[in-house]
Motif scaffolding. Sequence first.
Motif, PDB file in Angstrom:
ATOM      1  N   VAL A 191       1.069  -1.399   0.305  1.00 58.34           N
ATOM      2  CA  VAL A 191       0.050   0.148  -0.234  1.00 58.34           C
ATOM      3  C   VAL A 191       0.642   1.165  -0.158  1.00 58.34           C
ATOM      4  O   VAL A 191       0.866   2.172  -0.998  1.00 58.34           O
ATOM      5  N   THR A 192       1.844   0.944   0.930  1.00 58.31           N
ATOM      6  CA  THR A 192       2.520   2.347   0.939  1.00 58.31           C
ATOM      7  C   THR A 192       3.135   2.534  -0.548  1.00 58.31           C
ATOM      8  O   THR A 192       4.174   3.975  -0.592  1.00 58.31           O
ATOM      9  N   GLU A 193       3.609   1.290  -1.264  1.00 59.47           N
ATOM     10  CA  GLU A 193       4.591   1.814  -2.079  1.00 59.47           C
ATOM     11  C   GLU A 193       3.355   2.558  -3.583  1.00 59.47           C
ATOM     12  O   GLU A 193       3.538   2.473  -4.584  1.00 59.47           O
ATOM     13  N   ALA A 194       2.306   2.233  -2.964  1.00 57.81           N
ATOM     14  CA  ALA A 194       1.482   2.355  -4.455  1.00 57.81           C
ATOM     15  C   ALA A 194       0.575   3.878  -4.324  1.00 57.81           C
ATOM     16  O   ALA A 194       0.642   4.302  -5.328  1.00 57.81           O
ATOM     17  N   LEU A 195       0.943   4.427  -2.714  1.00 57.94           N
ATOM     18  CA  LEU A 195       0.280   6.269  -3.065  1.00 57.94           C
ATOM     19  C   LEU A 195       1.291   6.592  -2.418  1.00 57.94           C
ATOM     20  O   LEU A 195       3.457   6.411  -3.314  1.00 57.94           O
ATOM     21  N   THR A 196       1.345   8.633  -2.982  1.00 57.98           N
ATOM     22  CA  THR A 196       1.462   9.386  -3.524  1.00 57.98           C
ATOM     23  C   THR A 196       2.030   9.722  -1.399  1.00 57.98           C
ATOM     24  O   THR A 196       2.873  10.982  -1.245  1.00 57.98           O
ATOM     25  N   ILE A 197       0.779   9.448  -0.633  1.00 61.85           N
ATOM     26  CA  ILE A 197       0.546  10.073   0.570  1.00 61.85           C
ATOM     27  C   ILE A 197       1.220   8.803   1.616  1.00 61.85           C
ATOM     28  O   ILE A 197       1.633   8.302   1.424  1.00 61.85           O
ATOM     29  N   PRO A 198       1.499   9.902   2.624  1.00 66.17           N
ATOM     30  CA  PRO A 198       1.989   9.562   4.056  1.00 66.17           C
ATOM     31  C   PRO A 198       0.926   7.887   4.708  1.00 66.17           C
ATOM     32  O   PRO A 198      -0.151   8.307   4.819  1.00 66.17           O
ATOM     33  N   THR A 199       1.824   6.226   5.227  1.00 69.67           N
ATOM     34  CA  THR A 199       0.649   5.983   5.547  1.00 69.67           C
ATOM     35  C   THR A 199       1.366   5.885   6.695  1.00 69.67           C
ATOM     36  O   THR A 199       2.719   6.442   7.054  1.00 69.67           O
ATOM     37  N   ILE A 200       0.568   5.289   7.922  1.00 68.94           N
ATOM     38  CA  ILE A 200       0.929   5.511   9.106  1.00 68.94           C
ATOM     39  C   ILE A 200       0.335   4.003   9.851  1.00 68.94           C
ATOM     40  O   ILE A 200      -0.420   4.204   9.733  1.00 68.94           O
ATOM     41  N   GLY A 201       0.844   3.311  10.465  1.00 69.81           N
ATOM     42  CA  GLY A 201       0.525   1.791  10.881  1.00 69.81           C
ATOM     43  C   GLY A 201       0.690   1.898  12.084  1.00 69.81           C
ATOM     44  O   GLY A 201       1.634   2.482  12.698  1.00 69.81           O
ATOM     45  N   ILE A 202       0.316   0.629  12.418  1.00 68.55           N
ATOM     46  CA  ILE A 202      -0.186   0.576  13.876  1.00 68.55           C
ATOM     47  C   ILE A 202       0.072  -1.011  13.764  1.00 68.55           C
ATOM     48  O   ILE A 202      -1.383  -1.575  13.197  1.00 68.55           O
ATOM     49  N   GLY A 203       0.351  -2.199  13.954  1.00 64.28           N
ATOM     50  CA  GLY A 203       0.683  -3.137  13.543  1.00 64.28           C
ATOM     51  C   GLY A 203       0.446  -3.842  12.504  1.00 64.28           C
ATOM     52  O   GLY A 203      -0.065  -4.632  12.128  1.00 64.28           O
ATOM     53  N   ALA A 204       1.138  -3.120  11.143  1.00 64.07           N
ATOM     54  CA  ALA A 204       1.395  -3.283  10.360  1.00 64.07           C
ATOM     55  C   ALA A 204       2.318  -2.915   9.335  1.00 64.07           C
ATOM     56  O   ALA A 204       3.082  -2.853   7.945  1.00 64.07           O
ATOM     57  N   GLY A 205       4.052  -3.337  10.539  1.00 61.75           N
ATOM     58  CA  GLY A 205       4.747  -3.828  10.316  1.00 61.75           C
ATOM     59  C   GLY A 205       5.740  -2.744  10.058  1.00 61.75           C
ATOM     60  O   GLY A 205       5.623  -1.221  10.120  1.00 61.75           O
TER      61      GLY A 205
END
Length: 262
Positions: A191-205
Amino acid sequence: MAITLSTLKAMRDRAEKIAVLTCYDASFARVLDAAGVDVLLVGDSLGMVIQGHTSTLPVKLAEMVYHTRCVAAGTERAFLVADLPFGSYQPSPERAFSAAARLMAAGAHMVKLEGGAIMVDTVAFLTQRGIPVCAHLGLLPQSVNQLGGYRVQGREDAAATQLVADARALEVAGAGLIVLEMVPATLAQAVTEALTIPTIGIGAGVNCSGQVLVLYDMLGLYPRAPKFSKNFLEGRNGIEAATRAYVAAVKDGSFPAADHTF
Ligand code: KIV
């Protein structure tokens, strides 16, 4: 200097990790802000860690407004995100706007809502009217009854494909951040690589643009802290030291470790 949505996007673009914690009052906001936390999230997790409920569902909009105002009063630098609570942003985008407007007036810089494709119209409606939106995918705590518990999401191929498609659609609709909760690390990375906006993980590595924890889990105060959390107060001599250790561990990628990952 105060952190804005553009700051967070620039951090993502230069691969600088974003450190996020939940926060519910002005005194903690002052400590977390001074310790270098980039984003404070007034999460509806307050229903569990402050109010003692077993889920976030009982939290009312008026309570979120109150806590948002408290956190805003103690914040100088951090970007402030506030959760739209269960039932406040459905069924119509107009209803979401009036709830979101109350959180923004209380001092939020952005509102967060849970859901994938079904939230695309609402995200577009809010962002076109000047309200930045953080989307929330994966484990959706407000849907815990539908999901059958607090379980890892997106393990099956079809669910993973759907989650990536939802994330893309939310970005196109105008979402400025996406929280990914309890999904396999490989999916969060995709998902992080598919987007240009930041991803914020919680229990997501570790391969998200940033990390968020519930403050009371990070301080070891909540008796039912999830596997993906870590007590940063253990072995340290105060809340500010624990928070600085959390920020440093997010920034250098040592948190989350394999033990905190699915
Ligand atoms: O309410 C909350 O604290 C949240 C985090 C778990 C991301 O939504």
